[in-house]
Design a protein around this motif. Structure first.
Motif, mmCIF file in Angstrom:
data_model
loop_
_atom_site.group_PDB
_atom_site.id
_atom_site.type_symbol
_atom_site.label_atom_id
_atom_site.label_comp_id
_atom_site.label_asym_id
_atom_site.label_seq_id
_atom_site.Cartn_x
_atom_site.Cartn_y
_atom_site.Cartn_z
ATOM 1 N N VAL A 63 -19.765 -14.281 -26.030
ATOM 2 C CA VAL A 63 -20.829 -15.207 -25.653
ATOM 3 C C VAL A 63 -20.882 -15.239 -24.136
ATOM 4 O O VAL A 63 -19.862 -15.480 -23.486
ATOM 5 N N GLN A 64 -22.069 -14.983 -23.590
ATOM 6 C CA GLN A 64 -22.220 -15.006 -22.138
ATOM 7 C C GLN A 64 -23.263 -16.058 -21.761
ATOM 8 O O GLN A 64 -24.376 -16.054 -22.286
ATOM 9 N N MET A 65 -22.855 -16.950 -20.862
ATOM 10 C CA MET A 65 -23.696 -18.069 -20.456
ATOM 11 C C MET A 65 -24.017 -17.944 -18.973
ATOM 12 O O MET A 65 -23.119 -17.728 -18.159
ATOM 13 N N TRP A 66 -25.301 -18.065 -18.641
ATOM 14 C CA TRP A 66 -25.758 -17.986 -17.251
ATOM 15 C C TRP A 66 -26.186 -19.375 -16.806
ATOM 16 O O TRP A 66 -26.901 -20.082 -17.523
ATOM 17 N N LEU A 67 -25.762 -19.755 -15.609
ATOM 18 C CA LEU A 67 -26.136 -21.044 -15.045
ATOM 19 C C LEU A 67 -26.742 -20.843 -13.658
ATOM 20 O O LEU A 67 -26.329 -19.953 -12.915
ATOM 21 N N ALA A 68 -27.709 -21.680 -13.342
ATOM 22 C CA ALA A 68 -28.354 -21.612 -12.035
ATOM 23 C C ALA A 68 -27.490 -22.344 -11.013
ATOM 24 O O ALA A 68 -27.085 -23.486 -11.235
#
Length: 217
Positions: free
Chosen positions: A115-120
């Motif tokens: 699972v890969q999560m991107w955050l600003a």
């Protein structure tokens, strides 16, 4: 609280290359103007790579990328000189900042799911950085101050309870097992987007693994 089911995710990847991708937010050619982000979270992708499959070198910028391996081993290499193998229980963070390139592959002989999560980030630019926490302990929060966020990893036994952080935004992703939040049951791949969380609990109906993002306003 908005519940998003696993089956509602956008399907991507390349089956001929051994890549299956499931996107919880607008991503790539899958564009939904009503599903661009939740708090600082702009992507939550479940990637399934066959042995030998992977993503060739590609660029990122102005994004905090956090990876959680579910099964298998992920080989990571980047243009800043980092080369690691990420395994279940490890938290990997790549701050792409002003720009970085990396490769992600399944060099093992067994299937890989992560699972890969991107955050600003709060502020764009800066120098790229990398960190890996090996075998993060249950209930140990992982701070991501660049995005005003905190990741809580919970591995729960059946009937075990845990508090949902009181925060302006909380994003809950179920990795495995079944949990309940405020009467709603969530299974693997399901997610809850909670605004103004206050006094909520999460209960495991069976042994479960959950990723919870505590997000500032």
């Amino acid at each position: 609280m908005s519940i998003r089911r696993a089956g509602e995710r956008y399907r991507g990847g390349d089956a001929s290359a051994g890549i299956e991708s499931l996107h919880s937010f607008s991503f790539g050619r899958f564009y939904d103007p009503d599903n661009l982000r939740f708090g600082a979270v702009i992507a939550c992708n479940e990637e399934r790579l066959a042995p030998g499959a992977g993503f060739d070198e590609h660029p990122h910028s102005h994004t905090e990328i956090v990876t959680w391996v579910v099964d298998g081993e992920l080989t990571h290499r980047d243009s800043a000189g980092h080369a690691t193998v990420v395994r279940p229980g490890d938290v990997q963070r790549l701050s792409s900042a002003g720009g970085v390139r990396h490769v992600e592959r399944n060099d093992a002989g067994t299937p890989l799911t992560f699972v890969q999560m991107w955050l600003a980030p709060k502020e764009p630019g800066g120098e790229p950085s990398y960190e890996i926490v090996r075998g993060i302990a249950d209930s140990t929060p992982y701070a991501l101050p660049e995005a005003g966020a905190m990741l809580h990893v919970r591995r729960l036994a059946g009937d075990e309870r845990t508090a949902v952080p009181d925060a302006p935004f909380v994003y809950v992703h179920v990795v495995r097992g079944v949990v309940r939040i405020d009467g709603e049951a969530l299974g693997p791949g399901d997610a809850a987007r909670i605004t103004d969380a206050d006094g909520l609990e999460l209960t495991a109906a069976a042994p479960a693994e959950v990723l919870m993002w505590e997000l500032s306003g």
